[in-house]
Design an enzyme around this catalytic site. Sequence first.
Site, PDB file in Angstrom:
ATOM      1  CG  HIS A   1      32.580  -7.762   9.360  1.00  0.00           C
ATOM      2  ND1 HIS A   1      31.244  -8.235   8.939  1.00  0.00           N
ATOM      3  CD2 HIS A   1      33.452  -8.622   9.314  1.00  0.00           C
ATOM      4  CE1 HIS A   1      31.675  -9.568   8.297  1.00  0.00           C
ATOM      5  NE2 HIS A   1      32.834  -9.549   8.628  1.00  0.00           N
TER       6      HIS A   1
ATOM      7  CE1 TYR B   1      33.032 -14.133   9.303  1.00  0.00           C
ATOM      8  CE2 TYR B   1      34.181 -11.959   9.249  1.00  0.00           C
ATOM      9  CZ  TYR B   1      33.354 -12.834   8.698  1.00  0.00           C
ATOM     10  OH  TYR B   1      33.107 -12.489   7.493  1.00  0.00           O
TER      11      TYR B   1
ATOM     12  CG  HIS C   1      23.135 -11.722   5.718  1.00  0.00           C
ATOM     13  ND1 HIS C   1      24.044 -12.644   5.253  1.00  0.00           N
ATOM     14  CD2 HIS C   1      23.872 -10.900   6.797  1.00  0.00           C
ATOM     15  CE1 HIS C   1      25.080 -12.395   5.837  1.00  0.00           C
ATOM     16  NE2 HIS C   1      24.980 -11.415   6.629  1.00  0.00           N
ATOM     17  CG  PHE C   2      20.997 -10.445  11.151  1.00  0.00           C
ATOM     18  CD1 PHE C   2      20.277 -10.938  12.036  1.00  0.00           C
ATOM     19  CD2 PHE C   2      20.979  -9.075  10.771  1.00  0.00           C
ATOM     20  CE1 PHE C   2      19.202 -10.130  12.648  1.00  0.00           C
ATOM     21  CE2 PHE C   2      20.065  -8.270  11.191  1.00  0.00           C
ATOM     22  CZ  PHE C   2      19.155  -9.090  12.199  1.00  0.00           C
ATOM     23  CG  HIS C   3      17.068 -14.052  11.838  1.00  0.00           C
ATOM     24  ND1 HIS C   3      16.869 -12.752  11.610  1.00  0.00           N
ATOM     25  CD2 HIS C   3      16.817 -14.250  13.214  1.00  0.00           C
ATOM     26  CE1 HIS C   3      16.366 -12.315  12.741  1.00  0.00           C
ATOM     27  NE2 HIS C   3      16.336 -13.038  13.529  1.00  0.00           N
TER      28      HIS C   3
ATOM     29  NE  ARG D   1      18.196  -3.833   9.948  1.00  0.00           N
ATOM     30  CZ  ARG D   1      19.560  -3.958  10.219  1.00  0.00           C
ATOM     31  NH1 ARG D   1      20.557  -3.306   9.553  1.00  0.00           N
ATOM     32  NH2 ARG D   1      20.091  -4.630  11.405  1.00  0.00           N
ATOM     33  NE  ARG D   2      18.255  -2.263  13.726  1.00  0.00           N
ATOM     34  CZ  ARG D   2      19.467  -1.845  14.162  1.00  0.00           C
ATOM     35  NH1 ARG D   2      19.993  -0.475  13.613  1.00  0.00           N
ATOM     36  NH2 ARG D   2      20.321  -2.504  14.771  1.00  0.00           N
TER      37      ARG D   2
END
Length: 558
Positions: free
Chosen positions: A231, A235, A382-384, A445-446
């Site tokens: 996680h 950041y 979300h992560f794109h 996903r995946r």
Amino acid sequence: MKGASVVHDPTGYQIPPSQRRVLAWTIYVGYAALAAGVAHGLAQALSYAGINILQYFPFLKSYYQGLTAHGVANALIMTFAFSNGFLPLLTARALSRPMKSGLVWGSFVLLLAGNVLTAYAVVTNQASVLYTSYAPLQAHWTYYTGLVLVVLSTYVAAVSMWIALKGWRREHPGARIPLLAFICVVSYTMWCLASVGIAVSFIGFLIPWSVGWLEFVDPLLNRTLFWFTGHAIVYAWLLPAYISWYALLPRQVEGKLVSDPLTRVVFIMFLLLSIPTGFHHQYTDPGISTGMKAMHAVLTFGVFYPSLATAFTVVAGLEIGGRNRGGTGLLGWIPKLPWGDPSVVAQVLAMFTFVFGGITGLINASYSINQVIHNTAWIPGHFHMTVGSAVALTFMGVAYWLIPYLTDRELWGRKLAVLQGWMYTVGVLVMARGLISAGLSGVPRRTFFAEAVYRDSIEGARLSGVLTGIGGTLMTVSAVLFFVVIGMTVLVGRKGGGPRDIPAAETLTGPATGGWELKLDRIGWWVVAAVVLILIAYGPFLLTYLPPNLVSPGYRFF
Ligand code: HAS
Ligand code: CU
């Protein structure tokens, strides 16, 4: 005492040309990874649309090999290569002193060597374990060792910044640390602390297991160690983008950084709260108590706060710029921003996209709602909008002044570069819309969705797949434009036409010279506080769980 002050030393210190070159090459290594990564990204996006282009990739044996290449190259290599070049440069500029040349070289060589080893394992299909490297999927030892070298390269970059800061403090006893140096150092210090989990996992378990010294491994412990780092790593990717939004972008739009103390508080909050939140990736994992997961859920909402503060602050920095450029009224400052400057366009659009990345992050973090979206296409949605745009698009925007600065060549194809930022943004928003609605309707996903026999039985999967494919294609074309602009700049950009200096912003509310704010600069004490929080968040689990439950042999399915 407060007053207007500059973030950087106004003398405009220039890093020695030899170090500049090494830092530029460090970033080029990242671009090489990015190029490989985005090619595989296109294959992923088209797979959701039911189009299989995997057979056209040389060396590619399976979908999972391509997905591993995509994640490792873009998320792990590109991000750290860029930061290894960017942060020491900014620190040197802020402190007006060079880095130690041996360390600049050392970081570059480790990064390159790590890249070669990891790429060898992935390209030869000996490491199709995806970037999360979950055991008991097993990779060739060169994969893990290469990534260890990449992490070591970040440590060397961090050490070079710490040494520069120490030297500066010796010469300026009692003075406040220049803000730009402070936020660079705090960012990489957070990362060094965060990387302990992956270091223990790779060096203590996965490397010995991959070479056969250890017969069995503990899957849950290694997942937990991965997410201890995993996680906070998001950041570590994000903070270099924040550094640009806070301390550089305001200057590019003729605005100002709003508050020195608030900026320091935000970065210290990331140092404190980035790590004790890893269980929000493991809500569905057995073997971790509900109480511990709930604690990490609450702390995740805590680490949401500094981003919220950032949203208000960086937009205020833009607003000051827009008003200085003649904007009036509630929103009249927005059209007055320099929309012809590709560096600004890419970064402002990256911020805009991140609003949706943040909202989806909150939904992920909500313990119960997570059950709906975990392991679905929602997550790449979300992560794109976070690493795939807040970070990647900001790094592209920064490149539009950084590469001309490092090479002293004028940016080639300004208009094309402006178009690139817009095209990427439209692409990522369309793709994320596709992935998010796909996830909500149950698309996993995946999964090689193009070949999934149940594809047509999921309601809405066809439309969301088409959106994902169109968005991903736009992103890929835009990435090609980026490489054309940067490549042409390096090769044929007008010599001597680069910017003279990095765009370091002034602050509206400068640093105090007395009172509580001085304590913000005691980085060592904040590290101790972060360690205490980590012990509280992970101690009970480790105490009740250890010793490792070494039960699983390695598997290679693909
Ligand atoms: Fe996340 C999963 C929660 C932020 C990356 N995340 C992932 C994964 C990745 C990732 C890669 O709680 C997948 C991992 C895997 O492979 O399994 N994430 C959060 C939360 C935040 C968050 C609460 N994520 C990020 C960032 C990432 C990133 C940043 C990369 C850089 N995420 C989760 C959770 C999961 C997760 C769960 C696990 C899900 C599961 O089940 O697997 C927060 O930090 C977000 C805070 C952000 C904000 C937005 C602030 C907005 C700003 C812009 C202002 C600009 C404006 C525009 C207003 C509060 C600063 C102005 C425009 C003008 C035109 C003027
Ligand atoms: Cu997370």
